[in-house]
Design an enzyme around this catalytic site. Structure first.
Site, PDB file in Angstrom:
ATOM      1  N   HIS A  56       0.823  -1.214   0.000  1.00 25.25           N
ATOM      2  CA  HIS A  56       0.000   0.000   0.000  1.00 25.25           C
ATOM      3  C   HIS A  56       0.859   1.266   0.000  1.00 25.25           C
ATOM      4  O   HIS A  56       0.381   2.348   0.345  1.00 25.25           O
ATOM      5  CB  HIS A  56      -0.912   0.016   1.228  1.00 25.25           C
ATOM      6  CG  HIS A  56      -1.707  -1.222   1.413  1.00 25.25           C
ATOM      7  ND1 HIS A  56      -2.562  -1.694   0.454  1.00 25.25           N
ATOM      8  CD2 HIS A  56      -1.758  -2.118   2.435  1.00 25.25           C
ATOM      9  CE1 HIS A  56      -3.124  -2.829   0.884  1.00 25.25           C
ATOM     10  NE2 HIS A  56      -2.642  -3.094   2.080  1.00 25.25           N
ATOM     11  N   HIS A 218      -7.183  -4.715  -0.784  1.00 26.63           N
ATOM     12  CA  HIS A 218      -6.549  -6.005  -1.074  1.00 26.63           C
ATOM     13  C   HIS A 218      -7.318  -6.733  -2.162  1.00 26.63           C
ATOM     14  O   HIS A 218      -7.193  -7.938  -2.329  1.00 26.63           O
ATOM     15  CB  HIS A 218      -6.519  -6.887   0.178  1.00 26.63           C
ATOM     16  CG  HIS A 218      -6.029  -6.179   1.388  1.00 26.63           C
ATOM     17  ND1 HIS A 218      -6.883  -5.568   2.282  1.00 26.63           N
ATOM     18  CD2 HIS A 218      -4.780  -5.947   1.832  1.00 26.63           C
ATOM     19  CE1 HIS A 218      -6.160  -5.007   3.249  1.00 26.63           C
ATOM     20  NE2 HIS A 218      -4.894  -5.215   2.986  1.00 26.63           N
TER      21      HIS A 218
END
Lengths: 330, 330
Positions: A56, A218
Site C-alpha cells: 500500500h 486487497h
C-alpha cells in the site's frame, strides 16, 4: 508476472533496504521490517505507530518522520505485521508520554496490534488505539468485521502526528484521531486487480468491460460489478456513497487517491469531476490531495476520501511535516 | 481500454480542470492548456517555461510554482504543445529579465519551442533555451534527432528554478541548466506498453516474458528486447549504460523514476539494487528521489537518472520549492 523483484519470497525486506538507502534520515530495520524516525524516542512526545500489510506504499513507511508517524511496521504483502514487530516499534518510540497505535480495521491487524499493546502494557508503556474504518462501501468484508480502513488513514496519521508534535497528551492525540475517522468516508473503484508477488497473477478476474464498485485495498469484493462508466459517473457513485454514509458538515479535506496503476492524468480528471459534484452538493473543499497515497500494488483504480473537518483538524492538516510521502513547511 | 476518462478526445483539458480545482494557487487555462504560477510575471526574475506532450505527469504542470517552473504548456497526449500556447506562456511569465525555455529533445517540441521563441523575440522578450537530451539508450529515435530528453528534465527544472528565484541572470540560469543536462544520464526499462486514450490499446507488443531495454517515454524502441530479469540485473544494465556514457565524477543526484504503472514497493526495491551498485562503482549518492516524476501513462517500468552534481547544483537542488509534484522548505 512482470515486476522489478528478485525473489517473490523476499520483496518487502529488499524494498525496505531501498527505502533505507533513499532515506538516511530514517532508521530502517529490513529484517524486522520496521521504519523508525531517526531521533526516536522523542522525550515527552506521544509516539505514533502504525503499520499493516505491505503493498500500500507510501502507506505506512513513507509517512514516518517529524510531524507524522514515529514508526511503521511493514507486514509481508497484504499480511499483518507480527505482534513482536509492533511491540519493538512501540518500545522504540516511547518517549514517556505514551504511544498511539493507528490501526486499519482488518482482523489480523486488529488482533496483532491488540496483542502488542498488551505486551507494551507489561513494560508500563501506555498505549491508546485509533481504529480506522472509513471505507463506506461494505459493512463486513473478506478480512473485516465492520468497515475497512483505507484512505482516511493518511489524514488520521497527519493530524495526530501534528498534534503530538505540539506535545499534546495521549488522550487528546487519540481523541482527535478518532474524530477524524468518524468524520471521514471513503469509497474505491477498481478497473483491474492487483498481482501480488507470491501469487504471480491478478487476485481476481474482472472482465474488460467491467469495474469493481466499492473494492477493498486487497482486492476484496465491493458492492457490485458494473459496466465501465465515464469518469463523471464514477465520481458520482463515489460521492453519493460517501455523502449518504457521512452527510456533509463543514469544510472537507478531499483525498483522491490512486490505487497504484492509474496515471496522475486520470486522477486529476476524476478529481475535476469530484470537485464539481461536491460544489453542487454544497460541500466546501478546504484542502485536497491528489495522487498515490494508499495503493494496492499495481491495481488500476482510485479511491475518494472525504473528511468533514473542523478548524482544528484543518490547522493540524496544514502543519509542517517531513516524510518521504508527504512534506510541507520544512 | 480501462481508464477514468469521459471522452478519449478530451482528456487533457478535463485533467487540467481537475488540476485547477486541486491547486487554486496555480492559474490553469484548460482551453489553451497552460499552467502558470499565480503571481506571474515575477518582476525582475527570469521566467521559466517548459512543456511537452501530456501523459508524463507530474511533468510538467506538476512542477509549476515558486522555486521551479513559472509556466508549463501541455500538449495533447504524447503530442507537442503548439507554438501559440508556448508564446502565451512566455508572455505570461516575462518579468523583464528574459525567459528560459526548457525543452525535451523531441523533434516536435524543438520546432514548436523554436517558433515560439522567435515570436517572443518579435515582442522584445529575450529567450534562451536549454535542450534536455539525457537518455543515453539510443542516439536517434522515433521522434528524435539525437538523444531523447527524460528524467533529467526534473533536475534541470528544479535547479534552474532555484537559481532564478535568486534573481540570477538569464545567461546564468541557462548555463546551469545546460550543465545539469551535460552531467546527467538516464536509462529506462519497460515491462509493459502504455495505452493512450486515443489508441485505446497498448502502443507496442511486449511478450509476457520480455522487457524493452532502453525504452523511450512514448514507448519508442530502446536498444533491444531481453528476457525478463531480476531487479538486480535490471539495475546493473541501467547503471552500466549510464556510467559508460557519463562516467562518474563528484556526488550524484539519483532519480529512480516510475513510468506510471509500477508500484512504489518495486521502485524502492530497484533503488536498493541501484544504490548498492553505485557504491561498488565509487559513485557517492548525495541526494535521491524515488517515485513517479516523468511517467508514460500506465506503462509498467522505471528509469534511472544519474546527475553528477557539483556543490552549486546540490545547493540549488536542496533549495525550497512549492509545486504540486515537489515540495520542500515551504
Amino acid at each position: 508476472m512482470k515486476k522489478f523483484i528478485n525473489d517473490p519470497g523476499d520483496v518487502v525486506a529488499q524494498a525496505l533496504r531501498g527505502l533505507a538507502a533513499a532515506h538516511p534520515e530514517l532508521r530502517v530495520d529490513p529484517e524486522n521490517q520496521l521504519v523508525v524516525r531517526a531521533d526516536a524516542p522523542v522525550r515527552g512526545k506521544v509516539g505514533i505507530v502504525s503499520g499493516g500489510g505491505s503493498g500500500h506504499e507510501p502507506l505506512h513507511g513513507g509517512f514516518v518522520g517529524p510531524g507524522m508517524l514515529d514508526a511503521a511496521c511493514a507486514g509481508e504483502v497484504f499480511t499483518s505485521p507480527v505482534p513482536d514487530a509492533i511491540l519493538a516499534a512501540t518500545r522504540a518510540v516511547d518517549g514517556g508520554a505514551g504511544v498511539l497505535h493507528i490501526v486499519k480495521n482488518y482482523t489480523g491487524d486488529v488482533l496483532n496490534f491488540e496483542m502488542a499493546a498488551e505486551l507494551a502494557g507489561d513494560d508500563d508503556i501506555t498505549v491508546e488505539t485509533v481504529l480506522v474504518d472509513d471505507d463506506v462501501a461494505v459493512q463486513d468484508s473478506t478480512w473485516t468485521a465492520g468497515r475497512r480502513g483505507t484512505g482516511a488513514t493518511v489524514i488520521v496519521e497527519k493530524v495526530t502526528g501534528a498534534l503530538a508534535e505540539e506535545r499534546a497528551s495521549l488522550k487528546d492525540v487519540a481523541a482527535i484521531g478518532r474524530t477524524v475517522n468518524e468524520r471521514s468516508g471513503s469509497f474505491a473503484v477498481a478497473l483491474t486487480a492487483a498481482t501480488t508477488p507470491a501469487a504471480g497473477r491478478p487476485g481476481f478476474d474482472l472482465p474488460d468491460d467491467e469495474m469493481e464498485v466499492g473494492v477493498g485495498i486487497h482486492g476484496e469484493p465491493g458492492r457490485r460489478r458494473a459496466p465501465l462508466a465515464p469518469a463523471a459517473d464514477v465520481a458520482a457513485l463515489m460521492v453519493d456513497a460517501i455523502l449518504e454514509a457521512k452527510p456533509a458538515t463543514g469544510t472537507a479535506i478531499v483525498l483522491l487517491n490512486g490505487l497504484g496503476g492509474t496515471p496522475l492524468l486520470e486522477l486529476y480528471l476524476l478529481y475535476g469531476e469530484v470537485a464539481a459534484l461536491l460544489e453542487s452538493r454544497d460541500v466546501r473543499i478546504g484542502r485536497s490531495l491528489v495522487g498515490n497515497y494508499v495503493t494496492s500494488l499495481d491495481m488500476a483504480g482510485a479511491s475518494l476520501t472525504i473528511c468533514h473537518a473542523d478548524d482544528e483538524i484543518l490547522r493540524l492538516w496544514d502543519a509542517w511535516v517531513r516524510t518521504p510521502g508527504l512534506r510541507r513547511g520544512v
